[in-house]
Design an enzyme around this catalytic site. Structure first.
Site, mmCIF file in Angstrom:
data_model
loop_
_atom_site.group_PDB
_atom_site.id
_atom_site.type_symbol
_atom_site.label_atom_id
_atom_site.label_comp_id
_atom_site.label_asym_id
_atom_site.label_seq_id
_atom_site.Cartn_x
_atom_site.Cartn_y
_atom_site.Cartn_z
ATOM 1 N N SER A 102 0.827 -1.210 0.000
ATOM 2 C CA SER A 102 0.000 0.000 0.000
ATOM 3 C C SER A 102 0.858 1.257 0.000
ATOM 4 O O SER A 102 1.710 1.427 0.874
ATOM 5 C CB SER A 102 -0.830 0.041 1.289
ATOM 6 O OG SER A 102 -2.162 -0.177 1.023
ATOM 7 N N MET B 74 -2.268 -6.831 6.750
ATOM 8 C CA MET B 74 -3.311 -7.647 6.113
ATOM 9 C C MET B 74 -2.796 -8.377 4.873
ATOM 10 O O MET B 74 -3.571 -8.692 3.969
ATOM 11 C CB MET B 74 -4.499 -6.755 5.734
ATOM 12 C CG MET B 74 -5.013 -5.886 6.880
ATOM 13 S SD MET B 74 -6.295 -4.737 6.333
ATOM 14 C CE MET B 74 -6.432 -3.662 7.771
ATOM 15 N N SER B 75 -1.501 -8.641 4.828
ATOM 16 C CA SER B 75 -0.938 -9.300 3.632
ATOM 17 C C SER B 75 0.312 -10.086 4.004
ATOM 18 O O SER B 75 0.540 -10.394 5.163
ATOM 19 C CB SER B 75 -0.582 -8.233 2.592
ATOM 20 O OG SER B 75 0.475 -7.422 3.064
ATOM 21 N N HIS C 19 -5.710 -8.884 -1.952
ATOM 22 C CA HIS C 19 -5.838 -9.120 -0.501
ATOM 23 C C HIS C 19 -6.967 -10.100 -0.191
ATOM 24 O O HIS C 19 -7.980 -10.129 -0.888
ATOM 25 C CB HIS C 19 -6.121 -7.796 0.230
ATOM 26 C CG HIS C 19 -4.992 -6.830 0.172
ATOM 27 N ND1 HIS C 19 -4.849 -5.918 -0.854
ATOM 28 C CD2 HIS C 19 -3.936 -6.631 1.005
ATOM 29 C CE1 HIS C 19 -3.752 -5.196 -0.644
ATOM 30 N NE2 HIS C 19 -3.189 -5.610 0.476
ATOM 31 N N TYR D 24 -9.063 -9.892 2.182
ATOM 32 C CA TYR D 24 -10.302 -9.204 2.594
ATOM 33 C C TYR D 24 -11.166 -8.775 1.402
ATOM 34 O O TYR D 24 -12.321 -8.388 1.580
ATOM 35 C CB TYR D 24 -10.002 -7.993 3.496
ATOM 36 C CG TYR D 24 -9.114 -6.927 2.894
ATOM 37 C CD1 TYR D 24 -9.564 -6.084 1.884
ATOM 38 C CD2 TYR D 24 -7.820 -6.752 3.355
ATOM 39 C CE1 TYR D 24 -8.757 -5.116 1.331
ATOM 40 C CE2 TYR D 24 -6.987 -5.779 2.808
ATOM 41 C CZ TYR D 24 -7.463 -4.965 1.797
ATOM 42 O OH TYR D 24 -6.653 -4.008 1.253
ATOM 43 N N GLU D 25 -10.596 -8.828 0.218
ATOM 44 C CA GLU D 25 -11.398 -8.484 -0.961
ATOM 45 C C GLU D 25 -12.403 -9.580 -1.300
ATOM 46 O O GLU D 25 -13.318 -9.351 -2.089
ATOM 47 C CB GLU D 25 -10.478 -8.221 -2.162
ATOM 48 C CG GLU D 25 -9.634 -6.970 -1.962
ATOM 49 C CD GLU D 25 -8.637 -6.764 -3.081
ATOM 50 O OE1 GLU D 25 -9.056 -6.377 -4.172
ATOM 51 O OE2 GLU D 25 -7.437 -6.992 -2.857
ATOM 52 N N HIS E 170 -6.994 5.015 6.465
ATOM 53 C CA HIS E 170 -6.159 4.656 5.320
ATOM 54 C C HIS E 170 -5.349 5.847 4.819
ATOM 55 O O HIS E 170 -4.258 5.684 4.271
ATOM 56 C CB HIS E 170 -7.060 4.097 4.207
ATOM 57 C CG HIS E 170 -6.309 3.467 3.077
ATOM 58 N ND1 HIS E 170 -5.432 2.411 3.257
ATOM 59 C CD2 HIS E 170 -6.279 3.743 1.744
ATOM 60 C CE1 HIS E 170 -4.906 2.073 2.086
ATOM 61 N NE2 HIS E 170 -5.403 2.865 1.160
ATOM 62 N N HIS F 286 -4.426 1.102 -5.464
ATOM 63 C CA HIS F 286 -3.669 -0.068 -5.914
ATOM 64 C C HIS F 286 -3.767 -0.158 -7.426
ATOM 65 O O HIS F 286 -4.845 -0.294 -7.981
ATOM 66 C CB HIS F 286 -4.258 -1.369 -5.342
ATOM 67 C CG HIS F 286 -3.960 -1.576 -3.903
ATOM 68 N ND1 HIS F 286 -3.115 -2.564 -3.457
ATOM 69 C CD2 HIS F 286 -4.385 -0.933 -2.801
ATOM 70 C CE1 HIS F 286 -3.041 -2.514 -2.136
ATOM 71 N NE2 HIS F 286 -3.816 -1.535 -1.715
ATOM 72 N N ALA G 77 2.643 -2.124 4.006
ATOM 73 C CA ALA G 77 2.418 -1.100 5.017
ATOM 74 C C ALA G 77 1.867 -1.822 6.241
ATOM 75 O O ALA G 77 1.042 -2.723 6.093
ATOM 76 C CB ALA G 77 1.410 -0.082 4.507
ATOM 77 N N ASN H 79 1.931 3.588 10.835
ATOM 78 C CA ASN H 79 1.153 4.132 11.970
ATOM 79 C C ASN H 79 1.401 3.253 13.178
ATOM 80 O O ASN H 79 1.839 2.111 13.039
ATOM 81 C CB ASN H 79 -0.345 4.117 11.627
ATOM 82 C CG ASN H 79 -0.822 2.723 11.245
ATOM 83 O OD1 ASN H 79 -0.642 2.283 10.095
ATOM 84 N ND2 ASN H 79 -1.398 2.013 12.186
HETATM 85 N N1 HPA Z 1 -3.218 -2.639 10.962
HETATM 86 C C1 HPA Z 1 -3.372 -3.463 9.931
HETATM 87 N N2 HPA Z 1 -2.913 -3.209 8.717
HETATM 88 C C2 HPA Z 1 -2.281 -2.041 8.536
HETATM 89 C C3 HPA Z 1 -2.099 -1.121 9.565
HETATM 90 C C4 HPA Z 1 -2.611 -1.432 10.858
HETATM 91 O O1 HPA Z 1 -2.488 -0.671 11.833
HETATM 92 N N3 HPA Z 1 -1.436 -0.049 9.051
HETATM 93 C C5 HPA Z 1 -1.215 -0.344 7.727
HETATM 94 N N4 HPA Z 1 -1.722 -1.543 7.421
#
Ligand code: HPA
Length: 270
Positions: free
Chosen positions: A28, A209-210, A81, A83-84, A245, A59, A111, A233
């Site tokens: 990401s 998430m990947s 992903h 989750y898609e 996001h 993306h 990310a 973050n």
């Molecule tokens: N959690 C899950 N996936 C993420 C995060 C997060 O805090 N930041 C970027 N991708």
């Protein structure tokens, strides 16, 4: 599933006979990297028969074939992903495809939220290991014997050799490098603070998430793997800020110059 993989492979091979040595998956906000390399050719995911196509904003969806320095690479600009809504076997199909195209080495990027209290937004974390327990295994189902064994060893998913390459590359680029364990959960919701505490107790340093599923599929077929998280973050509950996001994108943008330097050095050295 095997058929689907072979259909996609044939579909790409109709368009290019490029032989990559290194495969790179961009996370990401890190997708720009592919635009800056010496591009030989690109293949849109939507032009590959049977290929799962990503739906997340920001993306791009294509394979970029080209050179980083003198190294022939295939880059996934935009990944798929879980989750898609795709089955896990589809999520890892592009990874397997890059392996079948000839890439023996795989560099995974993402990310991620920082769980380790010593991490700050904008840090890079090299993956020393992962916890994939939060998502279904991509290896569930009939084993593809041509790719790898039924019960593959996962004691060194992220190659020690590539870890050393990443460390020395970071040093050469003057980039501060953290190290740690990546936890993959399904998303798409960010974690609750309780889930973040759980991940920390599990031994995680970053959550996302990947990546772990792709690493498993790649390791299954014997690829040599390296991984880097951009800590965009602090994970939920670690600051007063709500997660969104936009923050993820902004942090990824902010560090994209260092990211490019680091990834280039890694690929040239690996
Ligand atoms: N959690 C899950 N996936 C993420 C995060 C997060 O805090 N930041 C970027 N991708």
């Amino acid at each position: 599933m095997k058929n689907k993989l072979m259909t996609c492979l044939a579909s790409i091979r109709e368009k290019t006979d490029f032989q990559p040595e290194v495969a790179l998956i961009l996370g990401s906000g890190l997708g720009d990297y592919a635009d800056g390399i010496r591009i030989e050719t690109t293949v849109e995911y939507s032009d590959i028969e049977g290929f799962p196509v990503s739906t997340v904003k920001g993306h791009k969806g294509r394979f970029v074939f080209g050179y980083v320095g003198e190294v022939p690479v295939v880059i996934m600009q935009g990944r798929v992903h879980y989750y898609e809504g795709y089955p896990m076997s589809d999520v890892v199909l592009p990874t397997r495809l890059m392996g079948l195209l000839g890439a023996k080495k795989l560099i995974l990027t993402n990310a991620a939220g920082g769980i380790n209290e010593n991490f700050h937004p904008g840090d890079f974390m090299m993956l020393t290991d992962h916890i994939a327990t939060g998502v279904p295994s991509p290896l569930i189902g009939p084993n593809m014997e041509d790719l790898g064994p039924r019960f593959p060893d996962m004691s060194e998913v992220y190659s020690k050799r590539i870890q050393n390459v990443i460390r020395s590359s970071a040093e050469a680029c003057g980039v501060d490098l953290k190290e740690g364990v990546y936890v993959q959960l399904t998303g798409p919701a960010y974690e609750t603070p309780a889930e973040v505490r759980m991940c920390r107790i599990w031994g995680g340093d970053a959550v996302g998430m990947s990546t772990a599923c792709e690493a498993m599929a790649a390791r299954h077929m014997g690829m040599e793997i390296g991984g880097i998280s951009c800590i965009t973050n602090l994970a939920a509950g670690m600051s007063n800020q709500k997660l969104d996001h936009k923050e993820v994108q902004e942090t990824a943008d902010r560090v994209s110059k260092d990211f490019k330097k680091l990834v280039t050095k890694i690929i040239e050295t690996v």
